[in-house]
Design a protein around this motif. Structure first.
Motif, short mmCIF file in Angstrom:
data_model
loop_
_atom_site.label_atom_id
_atom_site.label_comp_id
_atom_site.label_asym_id
_atom_site.label_seq_id
_atom_site.Cartn_x
_atom_site.Cartn_y
_atom_site.Cartn_z
N VAL A 55 -10.60 19.75 -17.21
CA VAL A 55 -9.14 19.66 -17.13
C VAL A 55 -8.59 21.08 -17.00
CG1 VAL A 55 -7.02 18.88 -18.24
CG2 VAL A 55 -9.14 17.60 -18.58
N ASP A 56 -7.98 21.36 -15.87
CA ASP A 56 -7.49 22.71 -15.61
C ASP A 56 -6.25 22.64 -14.72
OD1 ASP A 56 -10.14 24.44 -16.34
OD2 ASP A 56 -10.68 22.62 -15.23
N ARG A 57 -5.43 23.68 -14.78
CA ARG A 57 -4.46 23.87 -13.71
C ARG A 57 -5.21 24.26 -12.45
NH1 ARG A 57 -1.48 27.72 -13.22
NH2 ARG A 57 -2.23 29.09 -14.87
N LEU A 58 -4.68 23.91 -11.29
CA LEU A 58 -5.31 24.31 -10.03
C LEU A 58 -5.00 25.79 -9.81
CD1 LEU A 58 -6.92 23.35 -7.60
CD2 LEU A 58 -4.77 22.91 -6.43
N ASP A 59 -5.89 26.63 -10.32
CA ASP A 59 -5.68 28.07 -10.32
C ASP A 59 -7.02 28.76 -10.11
OD1 ASP A 59 -5.48 30.84 -11.67
OD2 ASP A 59 -3.40 30.18 -11.64
N TYR A 60 -7.00 29.87 -9.37
CA TYR A 60 -8.26 30.54 -9.06
C TYR A 60 -8.90 31.21 -10.26
CZ TYR A 60 -4.87 34.39 -8.38
OH TYR A 60 -3.83 35.29 -8.53
N THR A 61 -8.19 31.34 -11.39
CA THR A 61 -8.80 31.92 -12.59
C THR A 61 -9.58 30.88 -13.40
OG1 THR A 61 -6.89 31.51 -14.03
CG2 THR A 61 -6.91 33.57 -12.76
N LYS A 62 -9.49 29.62 -13.04
CA LYS A 62 -10.09 28.56 -13.86
C LYS A 62 -11.51 28.20 -13.45
CE LYS A 62 -6.20 28.46 -15.98
NZ LYS A 62 -6.09 29.24 -17.23
N GLY A 63 -11.98 28.74 -12.34
CA GLY A 63 -13.38 28.53 -11.98
C GLY A 63 -13.73 27.13 -11.50
N ILE A 64 -12.75 26.38 -10.97
CA ILE A 64 -13.03 25.01 -10.56
C ILE A 64 -14.03 24.99 -9.41
CG2 ILE A 64 -12.03 22.86 -9.69
CD1 ILE A 64 -9.40 23.64 -11.03
N ARG A 65 -13.85 25.86 -8.43
CA ARG A 65 -14.79 25.90 -7.30
C ARG A 65 -16.20 26.23 -7.77
NH1 ARG A 65 -14.33 29.89 -3.81
NH2 ARG A 65 -12.82 31.06 -5.05
N HIS A 66 -16.31 27.18 -8.69
CA HIS A 66 -17.63 27.57 -9.20
C HIS A 66 -18.27 26.40 -9.96
CE1 HIS A 66 -15.12 31.10 -8.69
NE2 HIS A 66 -16.20 31.81 -8.48
N ARG A 67 -17.47 25.68 -10.70
CA ARG A 67 -17.99 24.53 -11.46
C ARG A 67 -18.51 23.46 -10.52
NH1 ARG A 67 -13.33 22.28 -14.65
NH2 ARG A 67 -13.60 24.27 -15.71
N LEU A 68 -17.72 23.15 -9.48
CA LEU A 68 -18.14 22.13 -8.52
C LEU A 68 -19.40 22.56 -7.76
CD1 LEU A 68 -14.65 21.07 -7.10
CD2 LEU A 68 -16.16 19.69 -8.55
N LYS A 69 -19.47 23.85 -7.44
CA LYS A 69 -20.66 24.35 -6.76
C LYS A 69 -21.90 24.18 -7.64
CE LYS A 69 -22.62 28.41 -4.46
NZ LYS A 69 -22.41 29.85 -4.10
N ALA A 70 -21.78 24.52 -8.92
CA ALA A 70 -22.90 24.37 -9.85
C ALA A 70 -23.30 22.90 -9.97
CB ALA A 70 -22.53 24.94 -11.21
N TYR A 71 -22.32 22.03 -10.07
CA TYR A 71 -22.59 20.59 -10.16
C TYR A 71 -23.31 20.10 -8.91
CZ TYR A 71 -21.48 15.58 -10.72
OH TYR A 71 -21.54 14.20 -10.83
N HIS A 72 -22.84 20.57 -7.74
CA HIS A 72 -23.46 20.18 -6.48
C HIS A 72 -24.92 20.62 -6.42
CE1 HIS A 72 -23.24 20.17 -1.78
NE2 HIS A 72 -23.79 19.07 -2.26
N GLU A 73 -25.21 21.81 -6.88
CA GLU A 73 -26.59 22.31 -6.86
C GLU A 73 -27.49 21.50 -7.79
OE1 GLU A 73 -26.45 26.49 -7.64
OE2 GLU A 73 -25.55 26.97 -5.70
N LEU A 74 -26.95 21.08 -8.94
CA LEU A 74 -27.73 20.24 -9.85
C LEU A 74 -28.01 18.88 -9.22
CD1 LEU A 74 -25.94 21.12 -13.20
CD2 LEU A 74 -28.32 21.63 -12.63
N LEU A 75 -27.04 18.37 -8.47
CA LEU A 75 -27.27 17.12 -7.75
C LEU A 75 -28.33 17.29 -6.67
CD1 LEU A 75 -23.55 15.94 -7.32
CD2 LEU A 75 -25.28 14.86 -8.77
N LEU A 76 -28.26 18.40 -5.95
CA LEU A 76 -29.25 18.67 -4.90
C LEU A 76 -30.66 18.80 -5.47
CD1 LEU A 76 -27.24 21.25 -2.75
CD2 LEU A 76 -27.95 18.96 -2.01
N ASP A 77 -30.74 19.38 -6.67
CA ASP A 77 -32.04 19.57 -7.32
C ASP A 77 -32.56 18.31 -7.99
OD1 ASP A 77 -32.01 22.19 -6.52
OD2 ASP A 77 -31.36 22.98 -8.47
N GLY A 78 -31.74 17.25 -8.00
CA GLY A 78 -32.15 16.01 -8.64
C GLY A 78 -32.03 16.01 -10.15
#
Length: 371
Positions: free
Chosen positions: A269-292
């Motif tokens: 839960v975050d404001r849509l702001d570049y200081t909140k790391g939402i893109r980084h979080r989604l990227k990490a989640y995506h990589e975990l999905l890719l790795d199974g």
């Protein structure tokens, strides 16, 4: 009383009022963190809140809401553009957040920032009783303490910063750094989220303005000004009581069922702001999905991204990037009836948020800046 104007012993000033006007014209409590934090402070207190109502043009008439007197401040469309979108969010915000994106400097923005801060000080002076306490909030109103002190030297003035205060090496990039320091030193007490932030401010006072400090204080015009780190908190008892309500518990169960009853539900839960790391979080989640490591629908993620500063270009770009990433993740890993990511670009009331918190197994708090 001053004429027909009621006055109050405790006055808060913040960029926004704690309410928003809905499409039906009714005022509703805002979802922001500052409002949530201040709710318990203002409950059962005969106080006033001074702030912008969220719409350019003439200010609405003062009104009462939930036992609090609300005193709107007028902002023109030009002032919204220059003071808020410009100087506050395209000049100050980047500098105060490690210059994650470049800061922009315009003299017109500064002129309107100064003019709006003066207006806020005048409005606070109108509603503050003799000897009252005025509590100014956040980086949008850093000149208000000094302006208010000139108008009302009888007041006790505090200021609190809800974002980091930058190291002097970054703060020195600001052409109007001296005026900002002078504005803040109009307060008797300056509160910061972290002790490091208060030390950054005191160091700026020494190195940029030549003030002598003694621990967390400095002497100025016969006054003692104190700066300290005091992390903001929330009303835990109130949140706990809300979360235990039967209707909230029932809604939490519905949320899990609507997501296919995943074994693990993660929530951000975050404001849509570049200081909140939402893109980084989604990227990490995506990589975990890719790795199974994660496999939907056994694992699901809800990401709430509360709309923020939608007319600022950097935020529009961020929104587009996040939505593209969400689409890619869901296209690759969602199943029929179960999305890998539930992306919600909207605000929710407190009951719904409490239900989401109850439904989740893991809360993700991963800002990439110390906000």
């Amino acid at each position: 009383m001053t004429g027909d104007q009621a006055t109050y012993d405790f006055v808060i000033a913040a960029n926004r009022l704690p309410v928003d006007r809905g499409d039906d014209g009714e005022w509703k409590r805002s979802p922001g963190g500052l409002v949530t934090a201040m709710d318990s402070v203002m409950q059962n207190r005969d106080g006033a809140w001074v702030g912008w109502a969220g719409e350019p043009g003439e200010a609405p008439e003062p009104f009462d809401d939930s036992g609090m007197h609300l005193h709107p401040v007028a902002l023109s469309a030009e002032e919204v553009r220059d003071y808020y979108e410009g100087f506050s969010n395209d000049t100050l915000w980047p500098i105060y957040h490690d210059v994650i994106v470049p800061a922009t400097f315009h003299r017109r923005w500064w002129a309107n920032y100064r003019a709006v801060n003066q207006r806020f000080a005048e409005e606070v002076a109108k509603v503050a009783a003799e000897g009252a306490t005025a509590w100014i909030h956040d980086y949008q109103l850093q000149l208000v303490p000094a302006f208010l002190r000139k108008l009302r030297p009888d007041l006790r003035i505090g200021w609190f910063n809800h974002i980091p205060f930058p190291p002097v090496e970054l703060f020195a990039q600001l052409p109007w750094r001296g005026q900002i320091i002078d504005g803040l030193l109009g307060a008797d007490f300056l509160g910061f989220q972290r002790e490091d932030d208060s030390w950054n401010f005191l160091r700026a006072c020494r190195q940029l303005e030549g003030h002598e400090t003694d621990g967390d204080t400095l002497r100025l015009d016969g006054r003692t000004v104190r700066a300290a780190g005091l992390p903001i908190s929330v009303d835990f008892a109130g949140l706990d009581e809300r979360a235990r309500r039967e209707d909230v518990q029932q809604r939490a169960a519905e949320i899990r069922e609507q997501l296919g009853n995943p074994e693990v539900l993660m929530l951000g839960v975050d404001r849509l702001d570049y200081t909140k790391g939402i893109r980084h979080r989604l990227k990490a989640y995506h990589e975990l999905l890719l790795d199974g490591e994660f496999t939907p629908p056994d694992v699901a993620l809800i990401q709430v991204a509360v709309p923020s500063r939608e007319r600022v270009e950097a935020y529009q770009t961020l929104k587009d990037e996040i939505e593209l990433m969400v689409g890619q993740i869901n296209g690759d890993f969602s199943t029929v009836g179960a999305s890998a990511v539930q992306y919600l670009h909207q605000s929710f009331d407190r009951d719904e948020m409490a239900a989401m918190f109850q439904a989740a197994d893991i809360m993700l708090v991963t800002p990439c800046a110390t906000a």
